[in-house]
Design a protein around this motif. Structure first.
Motif, short mmCIF file in Angstrom:
data_model
loop_
_atom_site.label_atom_id
_atom_site.label_comp_id
_atom_site.label_asym_id
_atom_site.label_seq_id
_atom_site.Cartn_x
_atom_site.Cartn_y
_atom_site.Cartn_z
N GLY A 103 0.80 -1.22 0.00
CA GLY A 103 0.00 0.00 0.00
C GLY A 103 0.83 1.26 0.00
N ALA A 129 19.19 6.91 6.50
CA ALA A 129 19.82 5.77 5.85
C ALA A 129 21.22 5.47 6.41
CB ALA A 129 19.89 6.03 4.35
N THR A 152 1.37 6.85 7.70
CA THR A 152 0.85 6.37 9.00
C THR A 152 -0.14 5.22 8.77
OG1 THR A 152 -0.64 8.25 8.84
CG2 THR A 152 1.15 8.47 10.40
N LEU A 186 3.91 3.49 -1.83
CA LEU A 186 4.66 3.61 -3.09
C LEU A 186 5.95 4.43 -2.93
CD1 LEU A 186 1.63 4.42 -5.43
CD2 LEU A 186 2.58 2.18 -4.84
N HIS A 187 6.25 4.84 -1.71
CA HIS A 187 7.43 5.70 -1.50
C HIS A 187 8.70 4.84 -1.52
CE1 HIS A 187 4.06 7.99 0.22
NE2 HIS A 187 4.74 9.06 -0.14
N ASP A 188 9.69 5.29 -2.29
CA ASP A 188 10.90 4.45 -2.32
C ASP A 188 12.22 5.20 -2.27
OD1 ASP A 188 11.05 5.48 -4.87
OD2 ASP A 188 11.12 3.53 -5.88
N SER A 212 10.60 -0.45 5.06
CA SER A 212 10.38 0.99 4.99
C SER A 212 8.88 1.28 4.83
CB SER A 212 11.15 1.57 3.79
OG SER A 212 11.01 2.96 3.73
CO1 B1M Z 1 3.83 11.07 -0.37
N1 B1M Z 1 3.35 11.46 1.48
N2 B1M Z 1 2.03 10.41 -0.71
N3 B1M Z 1 4.42 10.87 -2.20
N4 B1M Z 1 5.36 12.06 0.10
C1 B1M Z 1 4.43 11.95 2.35
C2 B1M Z 1 5.12 10.78 3.05
C3 B1M Z 1 3.62 12.89 3.34
C4 B1M Z 1 4.30 13.08 4.70
C5 B1M Z 1 3.37 14.24 2.63
C6 B1M Z 1 2.53 15.19 3.47
O1 B1M Z 1 1.33 15.05 3.54
N5 B1M Z 1 3.15 16.14 4.12
C7 B1M Z 1 2.24 12.16 3.41
C8 B1M Z 1 2.09 11.10 4.49
C9 B1M Z 1 1.22 11.55 5.62
C10 B1M Z 1 1.12 10.50 6.65
O2 B1M Z 1 0.86 9.37 6.39
N6 B1M Z 1 1.35 10.93 7.86
C11 B1M Z 1 2.15 11.58 2.00
C12 B1M Z 1 0.94 11.22 1.37
C13 B1M Z 1 -0.32 11.52 2.14
C14 B1M Z 1 0.90 10.63 0.09
C15 B1M Z 1 -0.33 10.21 -0.71
C16 B1M Z 1 -1.44 9.55 0.09
C17 B1M Z 1 -0.81 11.48 -1.42
C18 B1M Z 1 -2.10 11.31 -2.20
O3 B1M Z 1 -2.10 10.63 -3.21
N7 B1M Z 1 -3.14 11.90 -1.67
C19 B1M Z 1 0.27 9.27 -1.77
C20 B1M Z 1 0.30 7.82 -1.26
C21 B1M Z 1 0.77 6.88 -2.32
C22 B1M Z 1 1.08 5.55 -1.71
O4 B1M Z 1 2.17 5.36 -1.23
N8 B1M Z 1 0.11 4.64 -1.73
C23 B1M Z 1 1.66 9.80 -1.87
C24 B1M Z 1 2.41 9.72 -3.04
C25 B1M Z 1 3.68 10.25 -3.19
C26 B1M Z 1 4.43 10.25 -4.51
C27 B1M Z 1 4.26 8.96 -5.30
C28 B1M Z 1 3.93 11.42 -5.33
C29 B1M Z 1 5.91 10.57 -4.04
C30 B1M Z 1 6.76 9.30 -3.82
C31 B1M Z 1 7.76 9.11 -4.94
C32 B1M Z 1 8.73 8.01 -4.60
O5 B1M Z 1 9.04 7.70 -3.47
N9 B1M Z 1 9.24 7.40 -5.66
C33 B1M Z 1 5.65 11.19 -2.67
C34 B1M Z 1 6.61 11.95 -1.97
C35 B1M Z 1 7.87 12.30 -2.73
C36 B1M Z 1 6.43 12.38 -0.64
C37 B1M Z 1 7.30 13.33 0.21
C38 B1M Z 1 7.06 14.74 -0.34
C39 B1M Z 1 8.77 13.03 0.25
C40 B1M Z 1 9.17 11.61 0.63
C41 B1M Z 1 10.63 11.42 0.34
O6 B1M Z 1 11.00 10.77 -0.62
N10 B1M Z 1 11.50 12.05 1.15
C42 B1M Z 1 6.70 13.11 1.66
C43 B1M Z 1 6.77 14.35 2.53
C44 B1M Z 1 7.99 14.36 3.42
O7 B1M Z 1 8.59 13.34 3.71
N11 B1M Z 1 8.28 15.51 3.91
C45 B1M Z 1 5.41 12.47 1.39
C46 B1M Z 1 12.96 12.02 0.95
C47 B1M Z 1 13.51 10.71 1.54
C48 B1M Z 1 15.04 10.71 1.47
O8 B1M Z 1 13.11 10.67 2.89
O9 B1M Z 1 11.66 8.64 2.55
O10 B1M Z 1 11.69 9.87 4.78
P1 B1M Z 1 12.38 9.42 3.56
O11 B1M Z 1 13.61 8.52 3.99
C49 B1M Z 1 14.50 8.94 5.01
C50 B1M Z 1 14.18 8.30 6.35
O12 B1M Z 1 12.81 8.18 6.59
C51 B1M Z 1 14.96 7.03 6.33
O13 B1M Z 1 16.11 7.36 5.55
C52 B1M Z 1 15.85 8.42 4.65
C53 B1M Z 1 16.88 9.52 4.88
O14 B1M Z 1 18.17 9.07 4.86
N12 B1M Z 1 14.39 5.82 5.80
C54 B1M Z 1 14.98 4.62 6.09
C55 B1M Z 1 13.31 5.57 5.03
N13 B1M Z 1 13.17 4.26 4.84
C56 B1M Z 1 14.19 3.66 5.48
C57 B1M Z 1 14.51 2.31 5.61
C58 B1M Z 1 15.64 1.99 6.36
C59 B1M Z 1 16.44 2.98 6.93
C60 B1M Z 1 16.11 4.30 6.82
O15 B1M Z 1 16.04 0.73 6.56
C61 B1M Z 1 15.15 -0.27 6.29
#
Ligand code: B1M
Length: 210
Positions: free
Chosen positions: A96, A196, A148, A98-100, A144
């Motif tokens: 469920g 990471a 929520t 799609l974030h990668d 990962s």
């Molecule tokens: Co989405 N998204 N998104 N999104 N997105 C968030 C996560 C969100 C916080 C944005 C917001 O509302 N402010 C929010 C979640 C809210 C919540 O649940 N509390 C959200 C939402 C709501 C959604 C959708 C539901 C939006 C919609 O369609 N209405 C939808 C859901 C789709 C789905 O997954 N079913 C959606 C879709 C998308 C895109 C597809 C458009 C795109 C993803 C593209 C992709 O990943 N290829 C996207 C993006 C880009 C984001 C934000 C803007 C950025 C995420 C990101 O890549 N950050 C994000 C907002 C935010 O985070 N501020 C958001 C950069 C990345 C380096 O950080 O992934 O956190 P992150 O990883 C970090 C750490 O967390 C950790 O290391 C990294 C740093 O070194 N880490 C690990 C992560 N995984 C790890 C695993 C490990 C170790 C460390 O070991 C196993």
């Protein structure tokens, strides 16, 4: 060779240039671990920092991640061969979700630390994680989740490992924006990774303390 130029292509999201410089570095005999650590990881860490400081926007981060994974494809085979034999890691994003970008960053860090990484991809059902542990017998299972609404899958996967009788055979590390240390403890994960690089560092500390 000056690997800072390669880092720069990652920061700028220059997909073709990143591949070309990686090819050039590998051809001219630069060690793949060095290309990884001094070039690609340094670049991606800068991206992470700039993103945190609001100096980069998401489309740019996604482009940088593409540049990074294109470059990584070129040295992946060599990297596997040169791996310091740290072990195998299976990693994926839960069902469920799609974030990668963060997950791939973690995969890359573990590859850089000498792990053979099997990346399951996004939107993976719980059984895919459990089956991959059965099949590949990894040292580390990385999970990962960025939503929520999907983070509960992490605990279910750990329960799946318990039901399959293989929980003690693998170290589970979890990460993603909504995940916390408390949550990791609550669901019985071994390690929580706030980012990471911390994932690799905490895994190393964990194995040293074992
Ligand atoms: Co989405 N998204 N998104 N999104 N997105 C968030 C996560 C969100 C916080 C944005 C917001 O509302 N402010 C929010 C979640 C809210 C919540 O649940 N509390 C959200 C939402 C709501 C959604 C959708 C539901 C939006 C919609 O369609 N209405 C939808 C859901 C789709 C789905 O997954 N079913 C959606 C879709 C998308 C895109 C597809 C458009 C795109 C993803 C593209 C992709 O990943 N290829 C996207 C993006 C880009 C984001 C934000 C803007 C950025 C995420 C990101 O890549 N950050 C994000 C907002 C935010 O985070 N501020 C958001 C950069 C990345 C380096 O950080 O992934 O956190 P992150 O990883 C970090 C750490 O967390 C950790 O290391 C990294 C740093 O070194 N880490 C690990 C992560 N995984 C790890 C695993 C490990 C170790 C460390 O070991 C196993």
């Amino acid at each position: 060779m000056d690997l800072s130029k390669l880092s720069e292509t990652i920061v700028k999201g220059q997909i073709d240039e990143a591949r070309e410089l990686t090819e050039e570095a590998a051809r001219s005999g630069v060690d793949v671990q060095e290309i990884m650590n001094q070039g690609l990881i340094v670049g991606m860490e800068t991206v992470g920092q700039k993103w945190k400081n609001d100096e980069m926007f998401m489309p740019e981060v996604i482009r940088s991640a593409k540049a990074m994974s294109g470059a990584l494809d070129i040295i992946r085979d060599e990297l596997d061969k040169s791996g310091s034999g740290a072990g195998t890691m299976v990693i994926g994003t839960v069902a469920g979700d799609l974030h990668d970008i963060g997950k791939n960053l973690a995969a890359m860090m573990f590859e850089g630390a000498g792990y053979k990484v099997i990346n399951l991809g996004i939107d993976q059902p719980n059984e895919a994680f459990v089956n991959a542990v059965k099949e590949h017998k990894p040292k580390v299972l990385g999970i990962s989740a960025l939503l929520t609404t999907t983070m509960a899958r992490m605990g279910e996967i750990i329960n799946g490992l318990k039901e399959a009788g293989i929980r003690d055979e693998v170290t589970v590390i979890i990460g993603g924006a909504p995940v916390t240390d408390d949550f990791a403890q609550e669901i019985g994960a071994d390690i929580y990774a706030p980012n990471a690089r911390a994932g690799v560092e905490r895994a190393e500390e964990f194995f040293k303390a074992k």
